[in-house]
Design a protein around this motif. Structure first.
Motif, mmCIF file in Angstrom:
data_model
loop_
_atom_site.group_PDB
_atom_site.id
_atom_site.type_symbol
_atom_site.label_atom_id
_atom_site.label_comp_id
_atom_site.label_asym_id
_atom_site.label_seq_id
_atom_site.Cartn_x
_atom_site.Cartn_y
_atom_site.Cartn_z
ATOM 1 N N PRO A 170 1.515 13.275 0.391
ATOM 2 C CA PRO A 170 3.045 12.923 0.681
ATOM 3 C C PRO A 170 3.494 12.875 -1.046
ATOM 4 O O PRO A 170 3.305 12.335 -2.303
ATOM 5 N N ALA A 171 4.849 12.547 -0.417
ATOM 6 C CA ALA A 171 5.907 12.333 -1.226
ATOM 7 C C ALA A 171 6.009 11.115 -1.545
ATOM 8 O O ALA A 171 6.248 10.527 -2.857
ATOM 9 N N ALA A 172 5.741 10.094 -0.873
ATOM 10 C CA ALA A 172 5.672 8.394 -1.098
ATOM 11 C C ALA A 172 4.824 7.466 -0.172
ATOM 12 O O ALA A 172 4.307 8.130 1.563
ATOM 13 N N VAL A 173 4.772 6.406 -0.079
ATOM 14 C CA VAL A 173 4.302 5.656 0.534
ATOM 15 C C VAL A 173 5.573 4.603 0.945
ATOM 16 O O VAL A 173 5.181 3.833 -0.080
ATOM 17 N N VAL A 174 5.988 4.536 1.884
ATOM 18 C CA VAL A 174 6.750 3.019 2.083
ATOM 19 C C VAL A 174 6.069 2.625 3.091
ATOM 20 O O VAL A 174 5.911 1.550 3.746
ATOM 21 N N VAL A 175 6.472 0.710 1.943
ATOM 22 C CA VAL A 175 5.746 -0.554 2.852
ATOM 23 C C VAL A 175 7.426 -1.088 1.728
ATOM 24 O O VAL A 175 7.817 -1.471 1.717
ATOM 25 N N ASP A 176 7.083 -2.322 3.276
ATOM 26 C CA ASP A 176 8.571 -4.159 3.447
ATOM 27 C C ASP A 176 7.755 -4.284 2.625
ATOM 28 O O ASP A 176 6.844 -5.139 2.768
ATOM 29 N N LYS A 177 8.214 -4.872 1.111
ATOM 30 C CA LYS A 177 7.374 -5.633 0.207
ATOM 31 C C LYS A 177 7.318 -7.103 0.599
ATOM 32 O O LYS A 177 7.423 -8.113 0.664
ATOM 33 N N GLY A 178 8.524 -7.589 1.607
ATOM 34 C CA GLY A 178 8.678 -9.021 2.384
ATOM 35 C C GLY A 178 8.552 -9.187 3.268
ATOM 36 O O GLY A 178 8.320 -10.105 4.324
ATOM 37 N N SER A 179 7.698 -8.069 3.690
ATOM 38 C CA SER A 179 6.826 -8.107 5.215
ATOM 39 C C SER A 179 5.509 -8.629 4.539
ATOM 40 O O SER A 179 5.102 -8.601 3.591
ATOM 41 N N GLN A 180 4.723 -8.841 6.227
ATOM 42 C CA GLN A 180 3.034 -9.258 5.298
ATOM 43 C C GLN A 180 2.503 -7.683 4.312
ATOM 44 O O GLN A 180 1.572 -7.766 4.322
ATOM 45 N N ALA A 181 3.152 -6.237 4.723
ATOM 46 C CA ALA A 181 2.757 -5.285 4.540
ATOM 47 C C ALA A 181 2.447 -5.207 2.816
ATOM 48 O O ALA A 181 2.124 -4.798 2.087
ATOM 49 N N GLY A 182 3.489 -6.439 2.500
ATOM 50 C CA GLY A 182 3.631 -6.360 1.045
ATOM 51 C C GLY A 182 2.818 -6.503 0.392
ATOM 52 O O GLY A 182 2.735 -6.443 -0.707
ATOM 53 N N MET A 183 1.799 -7.724 1.261
ATOM 54 C CA MET A 183 0.430 -7.430 0.205
ATOM 55 C C MET A 183 -0.249 -6.507 -0.779
ATOM 56 O O MET A 183 -1.122 -6.641 -1.261
#
Length: 502
Positions: free
Chosen positions: A384-397
């Protein structure tokens, strides 16, 4: 913050949330004077509660037929109830008051405390004609007034039928965060035959099960009940979307936040005690028990943001996403579930979104340990072109680990995520003159998330409300992030204007 006493901070004496009906007068001042004669000395915030809750209309009836009070434990809520119950026995015109609690021990303690106040005040005790101390039937009877009439105060432990058959002028539901619809059905009719009834719901911050207390809180926030008086001491705490330097919400570890949520700070609670609680409690427990941040139920059932018709109109079960693909990851605030989604153009001018899967199981699963291996697998397979992660959420880990594996990660700012939420909404429910631009395959977890989603305001924008959602909305957050990422990687740079000279 209020002025310190003895060098210590003092809690805010006015609530963060106050909704109160118009009134021409209030019995609050007289109730405070009676309380003082019995040895109670109400704080300014307690006086404010009594003044607002006991406001009167021109005909002498209560301006508020229902009163809600939410404040953390140990701040002095019990003294407010004692003041009201003393007034019902010795000052006001009602004939029956019912005090109900969730547990027998709590109900018995309330009975013993008010008996102590009466017994130490001879001018009140002389009017008492009967005290019932039988288990589960505790009560006080007073004979006073002109003409003299019997006034009664009963203490009940709530059960499914607790309170049924009793007719009260005032019903006090303490520990209302545990007050159920079934118990409400038993207690509320006790008010219907009285000429000037009032129902009080008091407690600390609620949970998803606090349906009745949540309903009056929602009515206060929406301003939809003109006969409701509601007061809440709490903070507007940061959420998973907030950056580390957030200026829009209250931090959980500041003295100012302690003061905002605890009017008894510096009076009967110390900041040192609260600091000790923060060190020993789980973060979510501390937020709820001491800072008044409830995990409130969502009233209004579902489809409160995106309506059901608009969402189902965007179903296309034969659509498939094509390159460039963008994946996204989200995790619930408690880390119980995680979700991976994908967004891509479907060749028909639409953005296709869905939860990824292996043909047997969707990538919406319990826990988080599976996420990085699965994202890496998808990365190698689909490029894929990218993977998006909200760094300020729990997924930021996951960000550092994914980047170490060679995955290109996009991390939106809070404002960019909020803009993505608005764009996602507009792709489903476009403004007049525009057309929808998104399709999905009606996957159950995603549709459930959309149906149960709430939104929270962020200045001039809004975002999905993960903390107060009635259901797990990680699938919705994930597809929103994927849609934002897809727009970012497919946008064409603007051509530089051609100059007419030089």
């Amino acid at each position: 913050m209020n002025s310190p006493r003895g060098g210590h901070p003092v809690g805010h004496q006015e609530p963060r949330i106050l909704w109160s009906p118009p009134r021409v007068s209030s019995a609050g001042k007289e109730v405070v004077e009676l309380a003082r004669s019995a040895g109670l000395n109400p704080d300014p915030w307690q006086q404010l509660v009594l003044d607002e809750a006991l406001g009167e209309r021109a005909d002498g009836t209560w301006a508020a037929s229902e009163v809600g009070l939410v404040v953390s434990r140990q701040n002095g809520k019990g003294s407010i109830l004692e003041a009201v119950e003393l007034a019902d026995l010795f000052l006001l015109d009602g004939e029956m008051t019912i005090h109900s609690a969730h547990l027998f021990d709590t109900s018995l303690e309330a009975f013993n405390r008010i008996m102590t106040l009466i017994e130490q005040t001879p001018d009140l005790e002389r009017f008492v004609t009967r005290v019932v101390r039988s288990h589960g039937e505790e009560g006080i009877e007073v004979f006073r007034g002109f003409p003299k009439r019997k006034r009664r105060l009963r203490f009940k432990t709530r059960t499914k039928g607790g309170g049924r058959g009793l007719s009260g002028d005032r019903v006090i539901v303490d520990e209302a965060m545990y007050y159920t619809p079934e118990q409400d059905a038993a207690l509320r009719p006790t008010l219907s035959a009285r000429p000037n009834p009032q129902l009080w719901l008091t407690g600390s911050a609620g949970t998803k099960e606090s349906v009745q207390l949540g309903r009056i809180r929602n009515a206060a926030l929406a301003g939809t009940n003109p006969r409701l008086c509601y007061m809440e001491w709490s903070i507007d705490g940061c959420t998973d979307f907030c950056p580390a330097d957030c200026q829009d919400h209250d931090p959980v570890d500041s003295i100012e936040s302690y003061a905002r949520a605890n009017p008894g700070l510096g009076i009967r609670i110390s900041s040192e005690h609260i600091e000790g609680e923060r060190a020993s409690m789980a973060a979510e427990t501390f937020l709820c028990e001491r800072l008044g941040v409830g995990d409130w139920p969502v009233e209004g059932e579902s489809w409160r943001v995106i309506d059901e018709e608009s969402w189902l109109d965007r179903v296309d079960e034969v659509s498939e996403p094509a390159t460039p693909l963008v994946f996204a990851v989200d995790v619930t605030p408690d880390r119980r579930y995680a979700c991976i989604s994908v967004a891509g153009s479907n060749g028909e001018g639409m953005v296709h979104v869905e939860i990824t899967g292996d043909g047997i199981k969707l990538d919406h699963r319990p826990g988080t340990r599976w996420v990085v291996p699965r994202v890496h697998e998808l990365w190698k397979k689909w490029r894929p072109a990218a993977v998006v992660v909200d760094k300020g959420s729990q997924a930021g880990m996951f960000v550092d680990e994914l980047e170490a594996l060679g995955v290109k990660v996009l991390t939106p700012t809070m404002r960019e995520f909020a803009q993505g939420c608005g764009a996602f909404y507009g792709a489903i429910v476009p403004r007049r003159g525009n057309t929808p631009s998104l399709v999905h395959t009606n996957q159950v977890p995603l549709t459930t998330a959309v149906a149960g989603a709430e939104r929270r305001e962020l200045a001039d924008l809004w975002a999905w409300d993960k903390r107060n959602a009635a259901v797990d909305i990680s699938p919705l957050v994930a597809v929103t992030l994927a849609t934002w990422g897809h727009a970012k990687v497919t946008v064409k740079p603007k051509a530089r204007p051609r100059m007419a000279w030089g």
